[in-house]
Each structure stands twice: as structure tokens, then as C-alpha cells.
Design a protein around this motif. Sequence first.
Motif, PDB file in Angstrom:
ATOM      1  N   SER A   1       0.485  -0.832   0.100  1.00  0.00           N
ATOM      2  CA  SER A   1       0.101   0.393   0.015  1.00  0.00           C
ATOM      3  C   SER A   1       1.091   1.141   0.366  1.00  0.00           C
ATOM      4  N   LEU A   2       2.091   0.823  -0.024  1.00  0.00           N
ATOM      5  CA  LEU A   2       3.115   2.434  -0.186  1.00  0.00           C
ATOM      6  C   LEU A   2       3.942   2.145  -0.482  1.00  0.00           C
ATOM      7  N   GLU A   3       4.158   1.589  -2.003  1.00  0.00           N
ATOM      8  CA  GLU A   3       4.678   1.585  -2.656  1.00  0.00           C
ATOM      9  C   GLU A   3       4.809   2.650  -3.478  1.00  0.00           C
ATOM     10  N   ASN A   4       3.959   3.485  -3.796  1.00  0.00           N
ATOM     11  CA  ASN A   4       3.565   4.588  -4.478  1.00  0.00           C
ATOM     12  C   ASN A   4       4.189   5.989  -4.059  1.00  0.00           C
ATOM     13  N   LYS A   5       4.000   5.877  -2.426  1.00  0.00           N
ATOM     14  CA  LYS A   5       5.050   7.018  -1.705  1.00  0.00           C
ATOM     15  C   LYS A   5       6.392   6.455  -1.219  1.00  0.00           C
ATOM     16  N   ALA A   6       6.896   5.179  -2.280  1.00  0.00           N
ATOM     17  CA  ALA A   6       8.385   5.525  -2.192  1.00  0.00           C
ATOM     18  C   ALA A   6       9.458   6.184  -2.486  1.00  0.00           C
ATOM     19  N   LEU A   7      10.530   6.732  -1.638  1.00  0.00           N
ATOM     20  CA  LEU A   7      11.464   6.911  -3.089  1.00  0.00           C
ATOM     21  C   LEU A   7      13.163   7.122  -2.304  1.00  0.00           C
ATOM     22  N   LEU A   8      14.150   7.752  -3.303  1.00  0.00           N
ATOM     23  CA  LEU A   8      14.731   8.128  -2.515  1.00  0.00           C
ATOM     24  C   LEU A   8      15.218   9.115  -1.975  1.00  0.00           C
ATOM     25  N   VAL A   9      16.063   8.661  -0.325  1.00  0.00           N
ATOM     26  CA  VAL A   9      16.915   9.594   0.285  1.00  0.00           C
ATOM     27  C   VAL A   9      18.111   9.549   0.467  1.00  0.00           C
ATOM     28  N   THR A  10      18.709  10.753   0.448  1.00  0.00           N
ATOM     29  CA  THR A  10      20.412  10.447   0.677  1.00  0.00           C
ATOM     30  C   THR A  10      20.081  10.848   2.292  1.00  0.00           C
ATOM     31  N   ILE A  11      21.233  10.179   3.571  1.00  0.00           N
ATOM     32  CA  ILE A  11      22.167  10.601   4.282  1.00  0.00           C
ATOM     33  C   ILE A  11      22.327  11.008   5.015  1.00  0.00           C
ATOM     34  N   ASP A  12      22.576  12.326   5.680  1.00  0.00           N
ATOM     35  CA  ASP A  12      23.880  13.256   5.768  1.00  0.00           C
ATOM     36  C   ASP A  12      24.565  12.308   7.089  1.00  0.00           C
ATOM     37  N   ASP A  13      25.633  12.119   7.421  1.00  0.00           N
ATOM     38  CA  ASP A  13      25.751  10.961   8.475  1.00  0.00           C
ATOM     39  C   ASP A  13      26.371  12.362   8.970  1.00  0.00           C
ATOM     40  N   PRO A  14      26.649  12.965  10.480  1.00  0.00           N
ATOM     41  CA  PRO A  14      26.414  11.490  10.889  1.00  0.00           C
ATOM     42  C   PRO A  14      25.208  11.515  11.843  1.00  0.00           C
ATOM     43  N   ASP A  15      24.053  12.259  11.686  1.00  0.00           N
ATOM     44  CA  ASP A  15      22.741  12.783  12.311  1.00  0.00           C
ATOM     45  C   ASP A  15      21.662  12.330  11.909  1.00  0.00           C
TER      46      ASP A  15
ATOM     47  N   VAL B   1      13.406   1.033  -5.832  1.00  0.00           N
ATOM     48  CA  VAL B   1      13.087   1.860  -6.054  1.00  0.00           C
ATOM     49  C   VAL B   1      14.327   3.015  -6.717  1.00  0.00           C
ATOM     50  N   VAL B   2      13.638   3.496  -8.135  1.00  0.00           N
ATOM     51  CA  VAL B   2      14.739   4.338  -8.881  1.00  0.00           C
ATOM     52  C   VAL B   2      14.634   5.541  -8.844  1.00  0.00           C
ATOM     53  N   GLY B   3      15.552   6.234  -9.142  1.00  0.00           N
ATOM     54  CA  GLY B   3      16.482   7.616  -8.896  1.00  0.00           C
ATOM     55  C   GLY B   3      17.524   7.951  -9.841  1.00  0.00           C
ATOM     56  N   TYR B   4      17.305   9.331  -9.496  1.00  0.00           N
ATOM     57  CA  TYR B   4      18.242   9.549 -10.852  1.00  0.00           C
ATOM     58  C   TYR B   4      19.007  10.983  -9.733  1.00  0.00           C
ATOM     59  N   PRO B   5      19.508  10.685  -9.059  1.00  0.00           N
ATOM     60  CA  PRO B   5      20.250  11.722  -8.388  1.00  0.00           C
ATOM     61  C   PRO B   5      21.687  11.937  -9.178  1.00  0.00           C
ATOM     62  N   ARG B   6      22.259  13.589  -8.964  1.00  0.00           N
ATOM     63  CA  ARG B   6      23.213  14.001  -9.951  1.00  0.00           C
ATOM     64  C   ARG B   6      24.350  14.179  -8.766  1.00  0.00           C
TER      65      ARG B   6
ATOM     66  N   ALA C   1      12.673   5.724   1.540  1.00  0.00           N
ATOM     67  CA  ALA C   1      11.744   6.164   2.644  1.00  0.00           C
ATOM     68  C   ALA C   1      10.845   6.122   2.092  1.00  0.00           C
ATOM     69  N   ILE C   2       9.748   6.652   2.854  1.00  0.00           N
ATOM     70  CA  ILE C   2       8.030   7.036   2.481  1.00  0.00           C
ATOM     71  C   ILE C   2       7.658   8.152   2.632  1.00  0.00           C
ATOM     72  N   ASP C   3       6.787   8.711   1.736  1.00  0.00           N
ATOM     73  CA  ASP C   3       6.851  10.079   2.182  1.00  0.00           C
ATOM     74  C   ASP C   3       4.654   9.440   2.161  1.00  0.00           C
ATOM     75  N   THR C   4       4.201   9.659   3.657  1.00  0.00           N
ATOM     76  CA  THR C   4       2.311   9.939   3.537  1.00  0.00           C
ATOM     77  C   THR C   4       2.770  11.025   4.375  1.00  0.00           C
ATOM     78  N   VAL C   5       3.059  12.344   4.598  1.00  0.00           N
ATOM     79  CA  VAL C   5       2.867  13.365   5.250  1.00  0.00           C
ATOM     80  C   VAL C   5       2.046  14.926   4.153  1.00  0.00           C
TER      81      VAL C   5
ATOM     82  N   GLY D   1      12.567   9.363  -7.163  1.00  0.00           N
ATOM     83  CA  GLY D   1      12.298   8.278  -7.446  1.00  0.00           C
ATOM     84  C   GLY D   1      11.327   7.538  -7.242  1.00  0.00           C
ATOM     85  N   GLU D   2      11.034   6.246  -7.891  1.00  0.00           N
ATOM     86  CA  GLU D   2       9.378   5.410  -8.069  1.00  0.00           C
ATOM     87  C   GLU D   2       9.615   4.502  -8.306  1.00  0.00           C
TER      88      GLU D   2
END
Length: 571
Positions: free
Chosen positions: A433-447, A462-467, A475-479, A455-456
Motif C-alpha cells: 500500500s506504500l509502494e507509490n509513496k516510496a522514494l530515494l533519500v540521501t543520508i547526511d552522516d552522522p545525524d 525504487v529507482v531514482g536519478y540523482p546528480r 523512505a516513504i512520504d505519507t505526510v 524516485g519511483e
Amino acid sequence: MKQFHSLFVLVLTMTFQVYGQAPPPDKPQKLIPPIDPPLSLSGNFGELRPNHFHSGLDFRTRGHTGLPVYAAADGYVARVAITPTGYGRAVYINHANGITTVYGHLESLMPKLDRYVKNIQYKREQFSVNLEIPRDSFPVKQGEIIAWSGNAGSSGGPHLHFEIRDTQTQRPQNGLKWHFPITDNIPPKMISLYAYSFPSRGVYDHQRYSTVYYSSEYHVKGNPVLQVSGPTAFGIQAVDYLNASWSKCGIYSAELVVDQDTIFGFQISDISFTETRYVNSLADYAERERYGRWVHRLYRQPGNKLDIYTEDKNNGIINFTDDKTHDIKVIAADAYGNKSVLEFQVKSTPPDSTKRQYNGARIFSYQKDNYFQADNLKLKVPAGALYDDLAFHFEEGDTPNGCYAPIQKIDNKYTPLQKAIRVAIKPESLPDSLENKALLVTIDDPDEQMWSVGGEYENGWVVGYPRNFGNFSVAIDTVPPTIHALSIQNGKTLIDPQHLRFRIKDDLSGIDKYRGEIDGKWALFAYDPKFSLLTYTIDPLRLETGKTHQLQLKVTDAKGNQSVYSATFYK
């Protein structure tokens, strides 16, 4: 003020030739400044910026918006572009002899042009427009007010962004070559020298040396003789200042001379927009990302396609194989011809042929498509994305809090990219049910702070095209976005009688679209992302006054989550 500006134009026309050389041939001889004096620049042409060269001159507006902006020469309005980012609100004027002047970050346009643009915005029901204007619609005279300065778009503060372009190619030119009455007799300042070595394929190291100024030129602090061996290159951290300005501006040119032989050089006279991202190769990207230092490489990475180079022997890389001492000179200049010189010596020693040059890493080629696959990752780095061969590194980490995949450490964020790469990550325990809410995220260490890279969900990945390279997960975004009213109190009373203002924000995927309606009709809300601000200016030509109105505002993020704000107000 208009009479004063006319007098100012006359004086400038009579005195242009005292400011250095004449303008380039076949160009208008009488461009006037687009704002009233005193003139001061906060940014110059060719200045190094994140992911682009600065393509114009930034005129200070003394910390204010609403200053009159003048046509630099006779011509006609050829284009108007309005966007939430970039130049925000911009006017393009074509002139005789093949140049276009551009005026960006504007607060408002001259009334007749403003009405023309608004009519199209309402017809299309969209804020962002890029309009080609018929030639005879808006002729302008030199010195005519065409707009008022502002802070729209991706502006760091009130100022006027001004460009001179070749009309046919739309290639920006160095505006200082038109010699506006801006005094500059200050040579560039050399801050530090960089010496680069290349121990193995896909790897480079560097050493930074502070500089000091004495005896009319710069020297390496302590005046050491630098030790070099094998392929070596250099870079320079330098800035330029103009009189009456405290801003750090960019240099115009640099040369590298080895034993009186010019090995390498560049000159930033004009820059193509299609090449502007190559700034990440001219500059030492990692130094900028780590320490905020803008360093000009005095060598050319093989994937760098900039055409600004005036000398390019062996891409600026010197192969030191003898046991001699060599004299090195770096010459940096600004657009007014002020020069600074850095002189130093290097002691060459033959490379040790017994040292192993292979580092064991997987090598990604800048010339061809590169593929990599792990248990939870599929990666494609296309040809032309890299500026040089890369000793590629990968590591998988733990699953971050709030994510649905182990972190994929794809090389590191200090390696620049010219093109987008394809990143596919396999999520774990992601509900259907959350597949359409999924996206790629980049994580900024260390926090473990997350930033969306889009991404989709596609066939279990989950496929995206970062530069950019870096640390990625799913992650998901439902908010839905938040809408905070700034000018309507209790949903009824207008605190600001001229504007409806809202603060709109989204916590992850970002604002994708919005739509405001008043009494069931589309209303022109201007969006300023840097302030998260959405503003409707009361338009008496389109809004009947003396009655109660129904407002509805819908804001949607990139994952389809939507918030709706409704209210009545009297106007």
C-alpha cells in the motif's frame, strides 16, 4: 530621479572611453548601467558558484527592493520568464548589433508589460511562464524604466542580476568588457597553492600551501622548494576584489608557466549554459564541499569539455622525471587587466618504478557506461558523468531509522558528476500500500538527516536519478504539506489588506504543485521557495471588492499528498 538618470546617461556616454579599452567590435558602443549610481558589484562574471559559473554582474541595490531598472540601450522586449527559482522574474531585451541584455530577480515589471504577462498567466492558469514576446509589442528606449529591482527566485538577497548575451547563441558575455564606470585597480589575491599528484589510475592526492605577498609578488609561505615526482599538476585558490566592494569575486584568467614555457591557461570571456556545470571540474569540487574553498585547477580533467582554455599542453599535467630544480609561475588576472604573480620552485626526482601503481579498486571510466550491482543496489554511471576515471568504492551499511533499505554508500559526496546516474535500491518490508509513496533519500552522516532525491517504485526496486554520489536508502512520504496562514486571522479578517500570504512547507519529497482559487476561479499566487512563501496580491481588476469571498488553496507534494486550506474573507 528620471532627469538625474538622463544626465547620468549623457555623462557616461561622453566618458566611456576613459574606462579601459573600447567595447568589443560590432557591439553597441553606448550601454548604460541598468541602475542608478553609486554602482557596486556583489558578484562578477565567471565567478565560481555551486554547479555553475555566474553568468552576469550582480549590482547591489543597497539592501532594498523596488529600485528603478533601466534599459541599457534601445531595443525591444523579446522574452519574459517567471519562475519560483533561478532568476525569478526576468526581462530579456534584444538590441542592435546582436546582443541581448537580461535583468533578473525583479520585483515587478513596467505596467504595460506586467498586464500583458498577467493576462497570459491567467489564461494558462499558471504562475511559471516563459514567454517569447512579439518583436513590435514592447519597444524600449535607452534609460527607460523597464522594471523594479527585487529578490525573486534563487537570490541570496536584494540585488539586480544583469547579463549581456550574444542574441543568436544566447551565450553570456563578460559584462565588465563593456567597461561600465566601475573602478577596479585591485589585482587578484592569491590565497593558497595546490600541488596535485596522481599515484594510480582514478586517484589523485593534493598538498595545500599558504601564500604570502612581498617584493611585488606572491610566494609560498616559508619559500620552500616543493618536492615533486612523476605526473604533477597545480591549482590556485584566488579571489578578486573591485574598488568600493567588499565582495569576493572571481578571477578572469590564469596561466601556469614552467621554466618560461606556458603550459596551461584559461580565460573566462564567455560561457555556454550547456557547459556551465563543468565548473565542478574547473574547480576542485572536493575542496569546496569539505572546506568551502574555491580552487581553480590549472590542469584539465579529460572529461571536462569547457572551451575557455587558452593553453593546454598535456592537459596541464607535467611529468617530472629528472633530478633538476624548476621555476614555476602562476599569473592570475581580472577583467580590467590587473595581474598577480606567484613564483616558486620545485625539485624533481625520478619516479620509483618499483612502486606498484594498481590500487585494487574497481575503475569507472569517464568515457563509457559503468555498471555495478550488489545485493540491494543496481547502479549505472553513464559515459560523460565523470570528469576522470574513478577508483570506485562501495559499502553497504545498516538500515537507518525510518528507512526501508540498508544504506548504500555509493562512492562519496566529494566526487562530482556532470550527468545524473541511475540508482535502484531494493526495499525491505515495504507494504504494498506504500509502494507509490516510496522514494530515494540521501543520508547526511552522522545525524541521519534525510533529503529526498526523488524516485519511483518499479518492479521491486525504487529507482531514482540523482546528480551526486553519497549514502542512499529508501523512505516513504505519507505526510501532506503544511499550510500556515500569515495574513488571514481566524479565517476571516485580512491582516494585510493588499495580500493573501501563506507559508507552505513539506517535510520530505517537496512541494510539487499548488492551486489557489477565489470564488471558484483560479488566482495568481506567486511562490518563493526560499522563504516557503505563497502570495496573492489583491487585483481590483479581477476581484470584485466590497463583498465576502471564498478562498481555497490546495498544496500537493511530489508523492501526491495534499493539504487544503479554505476560508472566507471580506474585501
